[in-house]
Design a protein around this motif. Sequence first.
Motif, short mmCIF file in Angstrom:
data_model
loop_
_atom_site.label_atom_id
_atom_site.label_comp_id
_atom_site.label_asym_id
_atom_site.label_seq_id
_atom_site.Cartn_x
_atom_site.Cartn_y
_atom_site.Cartn_z
N ARG A 49 -36.86 26.30 33.85
CA ARG A 49 -37.73 26.13 32.68
C ARG A 49 -37.21 26.90 31.47
O ARG A 49 -37.33 26.45 30.35
CB ARG A 49 -39.15 26.57 33.01
CG ARG A 49 -39.88 25.52 33.80
CD ARG A 49 -41.33 25.87 34.01
NE ARG A 49 -41.94 24.92 34.90
CZ ARG A 49 -41.86 24.97 36.23
NH1 ARG A 49 -41.19 25.93 36.81
NH2 ARG A 49 -42.44 24.05 36.96
N PRO A 56 -41.50 22.11 30.65
CA PRO A 56 -42.26 23.36 30.65
C PRO A 56 -43.59 23.28 31.39
O PRO A 56 -44.08 24.27 31.88
CB PRO A 56 -42.49 23.63 29.16
CG PRO A 56 -42.26 22.35 28.48
CD PRO A 56 -41.34 21.53 29.33
N ASP A 57 -44.17 22.10 31.51
CA ASP A 57 -45.47 21.96 32.17
C ASP A 57 -45.39 20.85 33.20
O ASP A 57 -45.57 19.68 32.86
CB ASP A 57 -46.55 21.67 31.12
CG ASP A 57 -47.94 21.79 31.71
OD1 ASP A 57 -48.09 22.45 32.74
OD2 ASP A 57 -48.87 21.22 31.13
#
Length: 89
Positions: A49, A56-57
Amino acid sequence: MGDLVGWILLGLVAGAIARKVIPGEEKGGCLLTIVLGIIGAVVGGWIGRNVGFLPPDPNPGDWLPSLGSVVTATVGAMIVLLLWKWLRK
């Protein structure tokens, strides 16, 4: 519950691949492989990440890991396994 199963499967796969790639004999069993793989998945996910390799999510509803997750988890498991071997000396 699906996320836990996904982490265990990812840990098992990443730990097993890392054990095959890193030379040397390990006397730990399947449980140690899973634990090192899960720790490696966390380490690899954090690295992935931060360098932009992973989104990122991640989607929390997906319990089946993506190829990118397997790659980063395996790299993380290799790092953790090398540290484990170094600390045991």
